[in-house]
Motif scaffolding. Structure first.
Motif, PDB file in Angstrom:
ATOM      1  N   GLU A   1       2.265  50.965  54.486  1.00 10.15           N
ATOM      2  CA  GLU A   1       1.435  50.870  53.463  1.00 10.15           C
ATOM      3  C   GLU A   1       0.247  50.379  54.414  1.00 10.15           C
ATOM      4  OE1 GLU A   1       2.825  48.115  50.803  1.00 10.15           O
ATOM      5  OE2 GLU A   1       4.360  49.607  50.075  1.00 10.15           O
ATOM      6  N   VAL A   2      -1.078  50.256  53.851  1.00 12.63           N
ATOM      7  CA  VAL A   2      -2.379  50.029  54.501  1.00 12.63           C
ATOM      8  C   VAL A   2      -2.284  48.553  54.808  1.00 12.63           C
ATOM      9  CG1 VAL A   2      -4.589  49.778  54.125  1.00 12.63           C
ATOM     10  CG2 VAL A   2      -3.342  51.643  52.957  1.00 12.63           C
TER      11      VAL A   2
ATOM     12  N   GLU B 106       0.350  46.478  55.914  1.00 10.39           N
ATOM     13  CA  GLU B 106       1.117  46.619  56.903  1.00 10.39           C
ATOM     14  C   GLU B 106       0.562  47.231  58.034  1.00 10.39           C
ATOM     15  OE1 GLU B 106       4.749  48.262  55.072  1.00 10.39           O
ATOM     16  OE2 GLU B 106       5.462  46.179  54.713  1.00 10.39           O
TER      17      GLU B 106
ATOM     18  N   ARG C 226       1.292  55.629  59.706  1.00 13.11           N
ATOM     19  CA  ARG C 226       0.677  56.087  58.677  1.00 13.11           C
ATOM     20  C   ARG C 226       1.535  57.368  58.071  1.00 13.11           C
ATOM     21  NH1 ARG C 226      -4.441  54.108  57.942  1.00 13.11           N
ATOM     22  NH2 ARG C 226      -5.307  53.283  59.482  1.00 13.11           N
TER      23      ARG C 226
END
Length: 256
Positions: free
Chosen positions: A147-148, A150, A142
């Motif tokens: 990205e969220v 992935e 993160r």
């Protein structure tokens, strides 16, 4: 040399012990003229069928374990590829850190599945701790801008790694039916001896000196089948030639 090694795994001291006992039984029966025409179908029903069933069952467990190991390696590599290909700009130091975690996880997995029975519990705890550590570490993706969506995919890889390990542990801890194997062993080691009267009976059709060929052949065949089953029983113990190999160097090369 490889052929001799293979033969040594299926023909061992047990083969010769049973062979000697069956020869003694045949000699005693011949000396005292103890003869009987026992049915050979009994051997097929009582021994060969159960042993072949056990061998087939053990082989299928090995194939399942191979599939799970392949999936396990694939998910580890997927995490490494994510650290290498999904981040922009490229994070070389982060890639090496992830690589180290993955290699350590693979090594701990190998240690667990090749350890002695007394060390399994301790090594299992170490492996679980390593997977947990890996799970926590991948959260640092993160901070590198992943990205969220992935990130969610990588989290699924950790879940699937755990599933592969649990499936392999079940194969490690639970074997083919113990009672069936015990039953097979009893008859494998006693039938060549019990059949002494039969060997004497059929030897009347043979030339002199060949009456001992039948007990030798029976002993070698039956004990060899039992040895094959034993080597397939635990596909992780690194004893039999068909055991699953954990090649750490080859795994590392896949991340080069």
């Amino acid at each position: 040399m490889k052929l001799l090694k293979s033969i040594s795994l299926i023909i061992n001291y047990k083969t010769f012990v049973v062979t000697v006992l069956s020869l003694v039984s045949t000699w005693i029966c011949g000396k005292f003229e103890i003869k009987a025409d026992f049915p050979l179908t009994l051997i097929g029903i009582a021994i060969v069928f159960p042993v072949v069933f056990s061998i087939d069952s053990a082989y299928k467990r090995r194939e399942i374990a191979l599939a799970q190991l392949g999936d396990f390696k694939n998910y580890l590599l997927a995490i490494y590829h994510a650290s290498r290909d999904w981040l922009e700009p490229e994070q070389k130091e982060f890639q090496q850190t992830i690589k180290s975690h993955l290699i350590e996880t693979f090594k701990d997995m190998k240690t667990l599945f090749t350890s002695s029975e007394s060390d399994i519990e301790a090594n299992e705890k170490e492996l679980n701790a390593k997977v947990s550590e890996l799970s926590r570490f991948i959260q640092t993706f993160r901070t590198h801008g992943l990205e969220v969506v992935e990130m969610s995919r990588i989290s699924q890889y950790i879940s699937k790694i755990g599933a592969c390990l649990e499936n392999m542990k079940m194969i490690l801890k639970y074997r083919t039916p113990v009672t069936l194997r015990a039953y097979s062993k009893i008859f494998i080691y006693t039938f060549p001896i019990i059949y002494g009267p039969y060997f004497v009976f059929v030897s009347e059709k043979y030339s002199h000196g060949l009456e001992y060929m039948m007990p030798i052949i029976f002993s070698f065949i039956l004990v060899s089948l039992d040895n094959i089953q034993n080597h397939l029983e635990n596909p992780f113990d690194q004893i039999g030639e068909d055991d699953i190999k954990f090649d750490i160097d080859q795994f590392i090369k896949l991340m080069d």
